[in-house]
Design a protein around this motif. Structure first.
Motif, mmCIF file in Angstrom:
data_model
loop_
_atom_site.group_PDB
_atom_site.id
_atom_site.type_symbol
_atom_site.label_atom_id
_atom_site.label_comp_id
_atom_site.label_asym_id
_atom_site.label_seq_id
_atom_site.Cartn_x
_atom_site.Cartn_y
_atom_site.Cartn_z
ATOM 1 N N ARG A 101 0.857 -1.180 0.000
ATOM 2 C CA ARG A 101 0.000 0.000 0.000
ATOM 3 C C ARG A 101 0.898 1.236 0.000
ATOM 4 O O ARG A 101 1.630 1.482 0.959
ATOM 5 C CB ARG A 101 -0.919 -0.009 1.226
ATOM 6 C CG ARG A 101 -1.902 -1.180 1.214
ATOM 7 C CD ARG A 101 -2.721 -1.250 2.482
ATOM 8 N NE ARG A 101 -1.882 -1.464 3.668
ATOM 9 C CZ ARG A 101 -1.368 -2.637 4.020
ATOM 10 N NH1 ARG A 101 -1.579 -3.704 3.262
ATOM 11 N NH2 ARG A 101 -0.621 -2.746 5.106
ATOM 12 N N HIS A 102 0.814 2.001 -1.067
ATOM 13 C CA HIS A 102 1.634 3.200 -1.209
ATOM 14 C C HIS A 102 0.749 4.421 -0.945
ATOM 15 O O HIS A 102 -0.127 4.735 -1.746
ATOM 16 C CB HIS A 102 2.223 3.283 -2.612
ATOM 17 C CG HIS A 102 3.009 2.079 -3.018
ATOM 18 N ND1 HIS A 102 4.256 1.794 -2.504
ATOM 19 C CD2 HIS A 102 2.716 1.070 -3.889
ATOM 20 C CE1 HIS A 102 4.708 0.675 -3.046
ATOM 21 N NE2 HIS A 102 3.794 0.218 -3.887
ATOM 22 N N TYR A 103 0.959 5.082 0.163
ATOM 23 C CA TYR A 103 0.206 6.288 0.493
ATOM 24 C C TYR A 103 0.954 7.513 -0.040
ATOM 25 O O TYR A 103 2.166 7.635 0.153
ATOM 26 C CB TYR A 103 0.030 6.422 1.999
ATOM 27 C CG TYR A 103 -0.826 5.354 2.631
ATOM 28 C CD1 TYR A 103 -2.216 5.500 2.728
ATOM 29 C CD2 TYR A 103 -0.256 4.186 3.144
ATOM 30 C CE1 TYR A 103 -3.004 4.518 3.308
ATOM 31 C CE2 TYR A 103 -1.034 3.207 3.723
ATOM 32 C CZ TYR A 103 -2.405 3.372 3.810
ATOM 33 O OH TYR A 103 -3.180 2.393 4.397
ATOM 34 N N VAL A 104 0.221 8.410 -0.676
ATOM 35 C CA VAL A 104 0.808 9.649 -1.166
ATOM 36 C C VAL A 104 0.095 10.813 -0.493
ATOM 37 O O VAL A 104 -1.136 10.893 -0.522
ATOM 38 C CB VAL A 104 0.683 9.773 -2.693
ATOM 39 C CG1 VAL A 104 1.322 11.076 -3.170
ATOM 40 C CG2 VAL A 104 1.354 8.585 -3.378
ATOM 41 N N ILE A 105 0.871 11.695 0.120
ATOM 42 C CA ILE A 105 0.320 12.861 0.793
ATOM 43 C C ILE A 105 1.035 14.110 0.285
ATOM 44 O O ILE A 105 2.119 14.030 -0.302
ATOM 45 C CB ILE A 105 0.447 12.754 2.322
ATOM 46 C CG1 ILE A 105 1.920 12.660 2.739
ATOM 47 C CG2 ILE A 105 -0.330 11.559 2.850
ATOM 48 C CD1 ILE A 105 2.125 12.582 4.243
ATOM 49 N N ALA A 106 0.411 15.260 0.526
ATOM 50 C CA ALA A 106 1.016 16.521 0.106
ATOM 51 C C ALA A 106 2.179 16.871 1.022
ATOM 52 O O ALA A 106 2.172 16.556 2.219
ATOM 53 C CB ALA A 106 -0.030 17.634 0.133
ATOM 54 N N ASP A 107 3.168 17.532 0.469
ATOM 55 C CA ASP A 107 4.361 17.848 1.256
ATOM 56 C C ASP A 107 4.104 18.863 2.360
ATOM 57 O O ASP A 107 4.915 19.011 3.270
ATOM 58 C CB ASP A 107 5.506 18.323 0.346
ATOM 59 C CG ASP A 107 5.095 19.511 -0.521
ATOM 60 O OD1 ASP A 107 3.963 20.008 -0.370
ATOM 61 O OD2 ASP A 107 5.921 19.941 -1.350
ATOM 62 N N THR A 108 2.954 19.561 2.305
ATOM 63 C CA THR A 108 2.619 20.503 3.370
ATOM 64 C C THR A 108 1.644 19.907 4.391
ATOM 65 O O THR A 108 1.220 20.598 5.315
ATOM 66 C CB THR A 108 1.988 21.778 2.781
ATOM 67 O OG1 THR A 108 0.844 21.421 1.988
ATOM 68 C CG2 THR A 108 2.998 22.523 1.910
ATOM 69 N N ASP A 109 1.291 18.646 4.208
ATOM 70 C CA ASP A 109 0.339 17.975 5.100
ATOM 71 C C ASP A 109 1.098 17.389 6.294
ATOM 72 O O ASP A 109 1.892 16.457 6.132
ATOM 73 C CB ASP A 109 -0.389 16.876 4.331
ATOM 74 C CG ASP A 109 -1.512 16.236 5.132
ATOM 75 O OD1 ASP A 109 -1.613 16.503 6.337
ATOM 76 O OD2 ASP A 109 -2.271 15.459 4.534
ATOM 77 N N ARG A 110 0.840 17.907 7.481
ATOM 78 C CA ARG A 110 1.566 17.470 8.682
ATOM 79 C C ARG A 110 0.785 16.466 9.522
ATOM 80 O O ARG A 110 1.336 15.914 10.470
ATOM 81 C CB ARG A 110 1.908 18.692 9.560
ATOM 82 C CG ARG A 110 2.720 19.761 8.856
ATOM 83 C CD ARG A 110 3.972 19.198 8.249
ATOM 84 N NE ARG A 110 4.707 20.184 7.460
ATOM 85 C CZ ARG A 110 5.580 19.870 6.516
ATOM 86 N NH1 ARG A 110 5.800 18.603 6.209
ATOM 87 N NH2 ARG A 110 6.215 20.829 5.848
ATOM 88 N N MET A 111 -0.487 16.222 9.192
ATOM 89 C CA MET A 111 -1.304 15.369 10.038
ATOM 90 C C MET A 111 -1.556 13.991 9.445
ATOM 91 O O MET A 111 -1.694 13.016 10.183
ATOM 92 C CB MET A 111 -2.642 16.059 10.317
ATOM 93 C CG MET A 111 -2.515 17.378 11.059
ATOM 94 S SD MET A 111 -4.122 18.144 11.377
ATOM 95 C CE MET A 111 -4.877 16.892 12.431
#
Length: 216
Positions: free
Chosen positions: A70-80
Protein backbone atom coordinates in the motif's frame (compact mmCIF):
# COMPACT_ATOMS: atom_id res chain seq x y z
CA UNK A 1 12.24 23.79 -45.20
CA UNK A 2 8.58 23.47 -46.14
CA UNK A 3 8.91 19.68 -46.50
CA UNK A 4 10.51 19.43 -43.06
CA UNK A 5 7.69 21.46 -41.52
CA UNK A 6 5.08 19.31 -43.25
CA UNK A 7 6.73 16.10 -42.02
CA UNK A 8 6.95 17.48 -38.47
CA UNK A 9 3.27 18.43 -38.58
CA UNK A 10 2.36 14.95 -39.83
CA UNK A 11 4.34 13.29 -37.05
CA UNK A 12 2.75 15.55 -34.46
CA UNK A 13 -0.73 14.80 -35.82
CA UNK A 14 0.00 11.07 -35.81
CA UNK A 15 1.16 11.20 -32.17
CA UNK A 16 -1.94 13.17 -31.18
CA UNK A 17 -4.25 10.68 -32.91
CA UNK A 18 -2.38 7.78 -31.30
CA UNK A 19 -2.81 9.28 -27.83
CA UNK A 20 -6.50 9.98 -28.46
CA UNK A 21 -7.06 6.42 -29.67
CA UNK A 22 -5.14 4.91 -26.75
CA UNK A 23 -6.95 7.19 -24.31
CA UNK A 24 -10.30 6.00 -25.64
CA UNK A 25 -9.30 2.33 -25.44
CA UNK A 26 -7.82 2.57 -21.95
CA UNK A 27 -10.81 4.45 -20.51
CA UNK A 28 -13.48 2.38 -22.27
CA UNK A 29 -12.02 -1.04 -21.42
CA UNK A 30 -10.90 -0.26 -17.87
CA UNK A 31 -13.68 -2.20 -16.16
CA UNK A 32 -12.71 -5.35 -18.04
CA UNK A 33 -9.35 -5.32 -16.30
CA UNK A 34 -9.07 -7.58 -13.26
CA UNK A 35 -5.91 -6.97 -11.22
CA UNK A 36 -4.91 -9.47 -8.57
CA UNK A 37 -5.68 -12.65 -10.51
CA UNK A 38 -2.03 -13.65 -10.18
CA UNK A 39 -1.31 -12.37 -6.70
CA UNK A 40 -1.55 -9.31 -4.41
CA UNK A 41 -2.89 -6.00 -5.68
CA UNK A 42 -0.51 -3.07 -5.39
CA UNK A 43 -2.53 0.02 -4.46
CA UNK A 44 -1.58 3.69 -4.47
CA UNK A 45 -3.75 5.56 -1.97
CA UNK A 46 -4.02 9.34 -2.22
CA UNK A 47 -4.63 10.91 1.18
CA UNK A 48 -5.74 14.52 1.46
CA UNK A 49 -5.62 16.58 4.61
CA UNK A 50 -8.36 16.54 7.24
CA UNK A 51 -11.58 14.77 6.32
CA UNK A 52 -10.22 13.29 3.10
CA UNK A 53 -7.64 11.26 5.01
CA UNK A 54 -10.19 10.08 7.59
CA UNK A 55 -12.56 8.97 4.82
CA UNK A 56 -9.93 7.14 2.80
CA UNK A 57 -8.68 5.30 5.89
CA UNK A 58 -12.23 4.19 6.73
CA UNK A 59 -12.41 2.85 3.21
CA UNK A 60 -9.07 1.09 3.63
CA UNK A 61 -10.43 -0.75 6.68
CA UNK A 62 -12.60 -2.82 4.34
CA UNK A 63 -9.80 -3.86 2.01
CA UNK A 64 -8.27 -7.26 2.58
CA UNK A 65 -4.59 -8.00 3.14
CA UNK A 66 -4.41 -8.89 -0.56
CA UNK A 67 -4.08 -5.17 -1.26
CA UNK A 68 -0.35 -4.90 -0.77
CA UNK A 69 1.94 -3.15 -0.90
CA UNK A 70 0.00 0.00 0.00
CA UNK A 71 1.63 3.20 -1.21
CA UNK A 72 0.21 6.29 0.49
CA UNK A 73 0.81 9.65 -1.17
CA UNK A 74 0.32 12.86 0.79
CA UNK A 75 1.02 16.52 0.11
CA UNK A 76 4.36 17.85 1.26
CA UNK A 77 2.62 20.50 3.37
CA UNK A 78 0.34 17.97 5.10
CA UNK A 79 1.57 17.47 8.68
CA UNK A 80 -1.30 15.37 10.04
CA UNK A 81 -2.01 12.65 7.50
CA UNK A 82 1.26 10.80 7.98
CA UNK A 83 0.52 10.35 11.68
CA UNK A 84 -3.02 9.13 10.93
CA UNK A 85 -1.74 6.66 8.36
CA UNK A 86 0.98 5.35 10.66
CA UNK A 87 -1.55 4.87 13.47
CA UNK A 88 -3.93 3.09 11.11
CA UNK A 89 -1.25 0.78 9.75
CA UNK A 90 0.16 0.01 13.22
CA UNK A 91 -3.22 -1.48 14.14
CA UNK A 92 -2.74 -4.17 11.50
CA UNK A 93 -0.83 -7.43 12.08
CA UNK A 94 2.90 -6.83 11.86
CA UNK A 95 3.33 -8.73 8.60
CA UNK A 96 0.63 -6.61 6.97
CA UNK A 97 1.76 -3.27 8.40
CA UNK A 98 5.24 -3.76 6.97
CA UNK A 99 3.91 -3.53 3.43
CA UNK A 100 2.98 0.15 3.46
CA UNK A 101 5.02 3.15 2.36
CA UNK A 102 4.42 6.91 2.50
CA UNK A 103 5.49 9.39 -0.18
CA UNK A 104 5.15 13.16 -0.42
CA UNK A 105 4.54 15.29 -3.49
CA UNK A 106 3.72 19.01 -3.88
CA UNK A 107 0.07 20.00 -3.61
CA UNK A 108 -1.84 20.74 -6.79
CA UNK A 109 -3.76 23.46 -5.03
CA UNK A 110 -3.71 24.97 -1.57
CA UNK A 111 -6.87 26.19 0.13
CA UNK A 112 -7.85 29.63 -1.23
CA UNK A 113 -5.11 29.47 -3.87
CA UNK A 114 -5.93 31.48 -6.99
CA UNK A 115 -6.99 29.51 -10.06
CA UNK A 116 -4.33 31.10 -12.24
CA UNK A 117 -1.52 29.86 -10.02
CA UNK A 118 -3.19 26.45 -9.69
CA UNK A 119 -2.16 25.59 -13.26
CA UNK A 120 1.50 26.08 -12.37
CA UNK A 121 1.29 24.18 -9.08
CA UNK A 122 -0.55 21.29 -10.75
CA UNK A 123 2.15 21.02 -13.41
CA UNK A 124 4.72 21.02 -10.64
CA UNK A 125 2.85 18.22 -8.85
CA UNK A 126 2.71 16.29 -12.14
CA UNK A 127 6.48 16.62 -12.43
CA UNK A 128 6.82 14.64 -9.20
CA UNK A 129 3.87 12.32 -9.83
CA UNK A 130 5.06 10.93 -13.16
CA UNK A 131 8.36 9.40 -11.97
CA UNK A 132 6.72 8.15 -8.75
CA UNK A 133 3.85 6.34 -10.49
CA UNK A 134 6.09 5.04 -13.27
CA UNK A 135 8.45 3.61 -10.65
CA UNK A 136 5.78 2.06 -8.42
CA UNK A 137 3.48 0.92 -11.27
CA UNK A 138 0.51 0.23 -8.96
CA UNK A 139 -2.41 -1.93 -9.99
CA UNK A 140 -4.93 0.53 -8.55
CA UNK A 141 -4.99 4.23 -7.74
CA UNK A 142 -7.57 4.89 -5.00
CA UNK A 143 -8.61 8.44 -4.15
CA UNK A 144 -11.50 10.44 -2.74
CA UNK A 145 -11.16 14.06 -3.66
CA UNK A 146 -7.97 15.93 -2.78
CA UNK A 147 -6.55 17.86 -5.72
CA UNK A 148 -3.28 16.01 -5.24
CA UNK A 149 -4.85 12.93 -6.78
CA UNK A 150 -5.37 14.50 -10.21
CA UNK A 151 -1.71 14.43 -11.39
CA UNK A 152 -1.30 10.94 -9.88
CA UNK A 153 -4.32 9.64 -11.78
CA UNK A 154 -3.08 11.30 -14.97
CA UNK A 155 0.26 9.53 -14.49
CA UNK A 156 -1.55 6.22 -13.99
CA UNK A 157 -3.61 6.82 -17.12
CA UNK A 158 -0.44 7.58 -19.07
CA UNK A 159 0.99 4.19 -18.12
CA UNK A 160 -1.95 2.58 -19.89
CA UNK A 161 -1.83 4.91 -22.89
CA UNK A 162 1.82 4.05 -23.43
CA UNK A 163 1.03 0.34 -23.13
CA UNK A 164 3.24 -0.15 -20.08
CA UNK A 165 0.56 -1.22 -17.61
CA UNK A 166 -3.16 -0.78 -17.13
CA UNK A 167 -3.78 1.03 -13.83
CA UNK A 168 -7.33 1.00 -12.48
CA UNK A 169 -8.41 4.45 -11.31
CA UNK A 170 -11.00 4.24 -8.54
CA UNK A 171 -12.56 7.45 -7.27
CA UNK A 172 -14.93 7.80 -4.31
CA UNK A 173 -16.65 11.17 -4.07
CA UNK A 174 -16.77 12.64 -0.58
CA UNK A 175 -19.90 12.10 1.51
CA UNK A 176 -20.29 15.88 1.77
CA UNK A 177 -20.97 16.19 -1.97
CA UNK A 178 -24.75 15.79 -2.28
CA UNK A 179 -25.90 17.70 -5.36
CA UNK A 180 -22.76 18.47 -7.35
CA UNK A 181 -19.36 16.90 -7.78
CA UNK A 182 -16.21 18.49 -6.44
CA UNK A 183 -13.82 20.01 -8.98
CA UNK A 184 -11.59 16.94 -8.63
CA UNK A 185 -14.62 14.71 -9.14
CA UNK A 186 -15.62 16.55 -12.32
CA UNK A 187 -12.13 15.99 -13.73
CA UNK A 188 -11.77 12.35 -12.72
CA UNK A 189 -15.32 11.50 -13.80
CA UNK A 190 -13.92 11.62 -17.34
CA UNK A 191 -10.97 9.26 -16.83
CA UNK A 192 -11.75 7.01 -13.84
CA UNK A 193 -12.63 3.35 -14.29
CA UNK A 194 -14.88 3.21 -11.23
CA UNK A 195 -16.53 6.38 -9.96
CA UNK A 196 -18.48 5.98 -6.71
CA UNK A 197 -20.93 8.51 -5.28
CA UNK A 198 -22.65 8.33 -1.91
CA UNK A 199 -25.94 10.08 -2.69
CA UNK A 200 -28.62 8.96 -5.19
CA UNK A 201 -29.00 12.55 -6.40
CA UNK A 202 -25.47 12.40 -7.79
CA UNK A 203 -26.05 9.03 -9.41
CA UNK A 204 -29.07 10.48 -11.22
CA UNK A 205 -27.04 13.43 -12.53
CA UNK A 206 -23.94 11.45 -13.49
CA UNK A 207 -24.88 8.18 -15.23
CA UNK A 208 -21.37 6.76 -15.20
CA UNK A 209 -21.26 6.88 -11.40
CA UNK A 210 -21.93 3.93 -9.10
CA UNK A 211 -24.14 4.34 -6.03
CA UNK A 212 -23.79 1.79 -3.24
CA UNK A 213 -25.09 3.89 -0.39
CA UNK A 214 -22.75 5.36 2.18
CA UNK A 215 -19.29 3.87 1.69
CA UNK A 216 -17.19 5.95 4.12
Amino acid sequence: MFMFAAEAAFVFLFICLFFIFRFYIVVKTGRNHRPGTKGPVSVLVVAGSGGHTSEILRLMEHLSAAYAPRHYVIADTDRMSEEKISTFESSKPQSASETHFIFRIPRSREVHQSWSSTVISTLNALRFSLPLVFRLQPDVVLCNGPGTCVPLCVAGLLLGILGIKKVLIVYVESICRVQTLSLTGKILYLISDYFFVQWPSLRDRYPKSIFLGRIV
